[in-house]
Design an enzyme around this catalytic site. Structure first.
Site, PDB file in Angstrom:
ATOM      1  N   TYR A 129      -1.179  -7.553  -4.928  1.00  0.00           N
ATOM      2  CA  TYR A 129      -0.075  -8.437  -4.709  1.00  0.00           C
ATOM      3  C   TYR A 129      -0.745  -9.813  -4.901  1.00  0.00           C
ATOM      4  CZ  TYR A 129       2.721  -4.768  -2.589  1.00  0.00           C
ATOM      5  OH  TYR A 129       3.514  -3.638  -2.427  1.00  0.00           O
ATOM      6  N   LYS A 178      -8.437   4.346  -0.416  1.00  0.00           N
ATOM      7  CA  LYS A 178      -8.518   5.430  -1.361  1.00  0.00           C
ATOM      8  C   LYS A 178      -9.894   5.269  -2.146  1.00  0.00           C
ATOM      9  CE  LYS A 178      -6.535   8.350  -3.941  1.00  0.00           C
ATOM     10  NZ  LYS A 178      -6.220   9.664  -3.672  1.00  0.00           N
ATOM     11  N   ASP A 211      -3.500   9.235   0.845  1.00  0.00           N
ATOM     12  CA  ASP A 211      -2.441  10.345   0.464  1.00  0.00           C
ATOM     13  C   ASP A 211      -2.377  11.292   1.811  1.00  0.00           C
ATOM     14  OD1 ASP A 211      -5.050  10.524  -0.542  1.00  0.00           O
ATOM     15  OD2 ASP A 211      -4.573  11.909  -2.001  1.00  0.00           O
TER      16      ASP A 211
END
Ligand code: NAI
Length: 341
Positions: A129, A178, A211
């Site tokens: 972002y 991640k 995840d």
């Protein structure tokens, strides 16, 4: 110093759509709970664009600069064209790097789960972002967006999470990442988290791949205490945790910077489909105001406000339409105030 000079001075942006309705209800409930605040009205969003030709007038920015704390209703953002998001502009302008979103089961509010009590701390200024995007060739056959993760940005958000844990008696911080795939950017965030955690031996620390986190949040949400994560994962997971406790109508939030600077806002938008009909649920805005009261050290008023809300929501007769009840905004507010006693 006179009593009135000690009262917190807070900028009030009522917002667009249902904003004015839920803001009026919230001010009534805050006053009834004993919150002693001087509100300074300011405009932003569609209302300001129409009235002043500017969705974020200089006077509004000046008011927040002066008072440092604001309560903000939802602001409409045109899709595709028109002005850019005022919410994003405010977070950047005031360097409000910590987005704080609690998700707590409220008895009576329809939800699939019980016993959820999670606080998500989302980094608010970096990652995908940061706004670095471009097409890679003149034919626009491909585009890239660049995620920026800095040690400075990581350290301050993770520090914030641990400090929050200490202040609120929380036991565990779970860092979500991640780093198995994004070894450099997410690896940096994870490494920084492990370093910061050493300074807080009283708080348990673990890390989890995003995840797996999404799945575990859905299967065993009660296992989680606090989550700290980067901007993109935080954006997605914070709506997920709102869904665990009944959704947008009951999801409060805050954007916090250094030196006490903070803008408090509910998670939901302007709800144009129900605006002006007196049926909007002010719960999320009232819970947001309770966070503000805690921030300005009026914890007793915050507790009274939450108590009134929880009691009103526990009773099917005194809920708003979106939660299966029959009351409109004004009658629900009366029920909340009556339940404070
Ligand atoms: P939304 O949150 O306004 O509405 C989604 C659905 O939830 C609608 O059916 C609405 O009626 C319902 N809803 C939302 N809040 C409610 C409440 N307090 N009580 C009862 N029902 C409620 O999301 P949407 O429709 O995607 O966005 C509408 C506008 O709001 C857009 O212009 C968007 O940019 C803006 N927005 C602003 C935000 C902010 O200022 N923080 C956040 C999200 C959206």
């Amino acid at each position: 110093m006179s009593e009135s000079m000690k009262r917190p001075q807070v900028t009030l942006i009522e917002g667009d759509g249902i904003g004015p309705e839920i803001t009026a209800a919230t001010l009534e409930a805050v006053a009834a709970a004993g919150g002693a605040i001087d509100w300074h009205p300011a405009t932003a969003g569609m209302a300001a664009a129409e009235r002043h030709g500017d969705p974020l007038p200089a006077a509004t920015v000046e008011s927040i600069k002066q008072h440092k704390v604001a309560l903000k209703g939802p602001l409409g953002t045109p899709i595709g064209a028109g002005f850019r998001s005022v919410n994003v502009a405010l977070r950047q302008q005031f360097d409000l790097y910590a987005n704080v979103r609690p998700a707590v089961t409220i008895p009576g509010v329809p939800s699939r789960y019980t016993g959820v009590d999670i606080v998500m701390i989302r980094e608010n200024t970096e990652d995908l972002y940061a706004g670095i995007e471009h097409y890679v060739d003149p034919r626009r056959s491909a585009a890239e967006s660049i995620a920026i993760i800095t040690r400075y940005g990581s350290e301050r958000i993770i520090e914030y999470a641990f400090q929050y844990a200490r202040r609120h008696g929380r036991k565990r911080v779970t860092l979500v990442h991640k780093a198995n795939i994004l070894k450099l950017s997410n690896g940096l965030f994870l490494d920084t988290g492990r370093e910061v955690a050493k300074r807080y031996p009283d708080i348990a620390f673990d890390d989890m791949i995003v995840d797996a986190t999404a799945m575990k949040l859905v299967i065993t949400p009660e296992r989680f205490d606090m989550i700290v994560t980067m901007n993109l994962f935080g954006d997605i997971l914070s709506d997920l945790i709102a869904g665990l406790v009944g959704g947008l109508g009951v999801a409060p939030g805050a954007n916090i910077g250094d030196g006490g600077c903070a803008i408090f806002e509910a998670v939901h938008g302007t709800a144009p489909d129900i605006a002006g009909r007196g049926v909007a649920n002010p719960t999320a805005m009232m819970l947001t105001a309770a966070m503000l009261l805690d921030h300005v050290e009026q914890g007793a008023a915050a507790s009274r406000l939450r108590r009134g809300l929880h009691a009103a929501l526990a009773n099917a007769e005194t809920r708003t339409g979106d939660l299966g009840g029959k009351l409109g905004t004004a009658d629900f507010t009366k029920a909340v105030i009556a339940a404070m006693a």
